[in-house]
Design a protein around this motif. Sequence first.
Motif: not given
Ligand code: PBG
Length: 340
Positions: A120, A213, A216-217, A286, A325
Amino acid sequence: MAFPQTRLRRLRRTPALRRMIRETRLDAADLVYPLFVRPGEGQTRPISSMPGVFQHSVDRLVELCREVAQEGIPAVLLFGLPESKDAIGSSSWSEHGIVQQALRAIKAAVPDLVLIVDVCFCEYTDHGHCGVLTRRSVADSIPPDDVLTVDNDATLDNLALQAVSLAKAGADIIAPSDMMDGRIGRIRQALDLEDCGDIPILSYAAKFSSAFYGPFREAADSAPAFGDRRTYQMDPANGREALREVALDVDEGADLLMVKPALPYLDVIREVRNHFDLPLVAYQVSGEYAMLQAAGAKGWIDYERTLMESLTAIRRAGADLIITYGARDAARLIREGGLD
Ligand code: PBG
């Protein structure tokens, strides 16, 4: 004479009976552990919204991977925090990119660990969106924030570059999470043309535009600088559309399928399981992990029991593998005999 009363409780009487008739089992071999790799040496940085999860430099990551493999967890999923970002995320396909370095180092040290890479751009672009931006052809009345969008086909070209670069650096499975249309076919074609025909694709096929998510960010430093991801990720309200997403990815050559997030989408996991025979992966994201950790820390719920119950529910819904996780915690609890 009346029928005897049905007594389901007969088979719940002792731990041994309950274990014997248990329909769904959880094993360390079902789990995938996500990892965040950052530049530098000797670096381990905590992520405030995800207790127990860290960003690691490559050297630290290698040590961690040895432990993860010893714990019986078969695979890790790698995310990179690059040294520099630009508008198109070009460091993601550099031969010396952060994930490429991590792949080579882990492969050399722990050859049996399956290395899955998230493909990504949101971690690599300076605007935090999952691809190349373009102007939308819309009326001027749309607010400025709304005018830029991700260019599907320009992003496909770059996804192909990133996937091939990661495969050549030692990735065992390519996992595109961008949600562009046509990406599985494009990446498959690129891998095949570049002598990487043996590398499978795990498609984030039904990936929803989810507030879960959030943490995660912070972990991956990938929050979009403006707007959100709703023009490419799925609307949480749509279950049937998830089956269309999956069907297209299967046609385009996906080898494994994913539903993400997991617990709020158990119905989607079940539907995909019923309709498709490919290995099915669910991502406990996350925010799902953060909720269990936060409420556990407050003493409002038991983190270990709710983790195991959630993972069991995700397996029961039909997932073969779970990215979580909590993989190391779960593997330890399983080793110690579960929570009976
Ligand atoms: C990348 C990606 C994301 C997550 C995994 N790959 C973030 C998003 O799409 O905003 C989220 C994983 C998580 O929240 O643990 N695009």
